[in-house]
Design an enzyme around this catalytic site. Structure first.
Site, PDB file in Angstrom:
ATOM      1  N   CYS A   8      35.283  48.155  38.448  1.00  0.00           N
ATOM      2  CA  CYS A   8      36.513  47.547  38.972  1.00  0.00           C
ATOM      3  C   CYS A   8      36.165  46.167  39.515  1.00  0.00           C
ATOM      4  O   CYS A   8      35.121  45.603  39.134  1.00  0.00           O
ATOM      5  CB  CYS A   8      37.194  48.447  40.012  1.00  0.00           C
ATOM      6  SG  CYS A   8      36.245  48.750  41.513  1.00  0.00           S
ATOM      7  N   ASN A  11      34.229  47.176  43.538  1.00  0.00           N
ATOM      8  CA  ASN A  11      33.348  48.364  43.593  1.00  0.00           C
ATOM      9  C   ASN A  11      33.411  49.052  44.961  1.00  0.00           C
ATOM     10  O   ASN A  11      32.426  49.619  45.430  1.00  0.00           O
ATOM     11  CB  ASN A  11      31.891  48.024  43.218  1.00  0.00           C
ATOM     12  CG  ASN A  11      30.993  49.234  42.962  1.00  0.00           C
ATOM     13  OD1 ASN A  11      29.792  49.181  43.179  1.00  0.00           O
ATOM     14  ND2 ASN A  11      31.556  50.327  42.508  1.00  0.00           N
ATOM     15  N   CYS A  13      36.937  50.452  45.935  1.00  0.00           N
ATOM     16  CA  CYS A  13      38.142  51.302  45.916  1.00  0.00           C
ATOM     17  C   CYS A  13      38.199  52.202  44.684  1.00  0.00           C
ATOM     18  O   CYS A  13      38.032  53.422  44.778  1.00  0.00           O
ATOM     19  CB  CYS A  13      39.407  50.458  45.994  1.00  0.00           C
ATOM     20  SG  CYS A  13      39.571  49.525  47.524  1.00  0.00           S
ATOM     21  N   ARG A  14      38.443  51.602  43.510  1.00  0.00           N
ATOM     22  CA  ARG A  14      38.712  52.423  42.325  1.00  0.00           C
ATOM     23  C   ARG A  14      37.461  52.968  41.652  1.00  0.00           C
ATOM     24  O   ARG A  14      37.370  54.178  41.365  1.00  0.00           O
ATOM     25  CB  ARG A  14      39.532  51.601  41.306  1.00  0.00           C
ATOM     26  CG  ARG A  14      40.942  51.295  41.769  1.00  0.00           C
ATOM     27  CD  ARG A  14      41.594  50.199  40.938  1.00  0.00           C
ATOM     28  NE  ARG A  14      40.927  48.917  41.144  1.00  0.00           N
ATOM     29  CZ  ARG A  14      41.228  47.795  40.511  1.00  0.00           C
ATOM     30  NH1 ARG A  14      42.182  47.814  39.589  1.00  0.00           N
ATOM     31  NH2 ARG A  14      40.592  46.679  40.783  1.00  0.00           N
ATOM     32  N   SER A  15      36.484  52.098  41.354  1.00  0.00           N
ATOM     33  CA  SER A  15      35.337  52.586  40.567  1.00  0.00           C
ATOM     34  C   SER A  15      34.451  53.590  41.314  1.00  0.00           C
ATOM     35  O   SER A  15      33.920  54.500  40.667  1.00  0.00           O
ATOM     36  CB  SER A  15      34.519  51.433  39.973  1.00  0.00           C
ATOM     37  OG  SER A  15      33.970  50.591  40.952  1.00  0.00           O
ATOM     38  N   ASP A 122      45.369  48.108  41.522  1.00  0.00           N
ATOM     39  CA  ASP A 122      44.438  47.837  42.610  1.00  0.00           C
ATOM     40  C   ASP A 122      45.095  48.263  43.926  1.00  0.00           C
ATOM     41  O   ASP A 122      46.114  47.695  44.319  1.00  0.00           O
ATOM     42  CB  ASP A 122      44.141  46.330  42.612  1.00  0.00           C
ATOM     43  CG  ASP A 122      43.114  45.953  43.655  1.00  0.00           C
ATOM     44  OD1 ASP A 122      42.820  46.783  44.539  1.00  0.00           O
ATOM     45  OD2 ASP A 122      42.624  44.821  43.587  1.00  0.00           O
TER      46      ASP A 122
HETATM   47  P1  4NP Z   1      38.535  47.615  43.827  1.00  0.00           P
HETATM   48  O1  4NP Z   1      39.543  47.011  44.930  1.00  0.00           O
HETATM   49  O2  4NP Z   1      38.384  46.566  42.771  1.00  0.00           O
HETATM   50  O3  4NP Z   1      39.253  48.835  43.340  1.00  0.00           O
HETATM   51  O4  4NP Z   1      37.255  47.926  44.555  1.00  0.00           O
HETATM   52  C1  4NP Z   1      39.333  45.791  45.561  1.00  0.00           C
HETATM   53  C2  4NP Z   1      38.453  45.705  46.598  1.00  0.00           C
HETATM   54  C3  4NP Z   1      38.272  44.503  47.249  1.00  0.00           C
HETATM   55  C4  4NP Z   1      38.987  43.395  46.851  1.00  0.00           C
HETATM   56  C5  4NP Z   1      39.875  43.477  45.814  1.00  0.00           C
HETATM   57  C6  4NP Z   1      40.045  44.682  45.158  1.00  0.00           C
HETATM   58  N1  4NP Z   1      38.827  42.167  47.549  1.00  0.00           N
HETATM   59  O5  4NP Z   1      39.537  41.203  47.211  1.00  0.00           O
HETATM   60  O6  4NP Z   1      37.988  42.083  48.459  1.00  0.00           O
END
Ligand code: 4NP
Length: 150
Positions: A8, A11, A13-15, A122
């Protein structure tokens, strides 16, 4: 050994959720499941507490995972690279060196909605219900992945 990487943006939230869910559906003697982010914002960080909480609600502990950034070497290590959304897809494909690398990269939701290239939304800037929604999507997709690999 079959090696699967979940990707993702951050790294956190989703992955990490996808990693924990798929690991729970596969025997660990023949499979390696890992995750990475295309960005470096959260390298070394634990998963988001909302991902940890929704995983715990469904009986999984992902609290010990640690954020890392996707790198070109991952194309050598992994057999399958599942991305969460179109932005991740474009970022990973941009690093591919050849058609073999590109062929490893798949939208994870294509496992349940073939060829649709849908995004796992997201959930970072939203509320807890976004994490619940992501969990359910990933659980369904990982059930299909596990069935196809076993
Ligand atoms: P992820 O979510 O891609 O599912 O881990 C996010 C985590 C952090 C951020 C964006 C999306 N960020 O902008 O810090």
């Amino acid at each position: 050994m079959i090696k699967i990487l979940m990707v993702c943006l951050g790294n956190i939230c989703r992955s990490p959720l996808a990693e924990g869910i798929l690991k729970s559906k596969l025997p660990n003697n023949n499979f390696i499941v890992d995750s990475a982010g295309t960005a470096n914002y959260h390298v070394g960080n634990s998963p988001d507490k909302r991902s940890v909480a929704v995983a715990r609600k469904y009986g999984l502990d992902i609290s010990n995972l640690s954020g890392r950034q996707f790198s070109v070497a991952d194309f050598d290590t992994f057999d399958y690279i599942y991305v969460m959304d179109a932005s991740n897809y474009n970022n990973v494909i941009a690093l591919a060196r050849d058609e073999n690398d590109k062929g490893k990269v798949k939208f994870i939701l294509n496992e349940i909605y073939p060829n649709q290239n849908y995004d796992v939304p997201d959930p970072y800037y939203g509320g807890d219900e976004g994490f619940e929604n992501v969990y359910k999507m990933l659980d369904e997709a990982c059930t299909t992945i596990a069935k196809s690999l076993l």
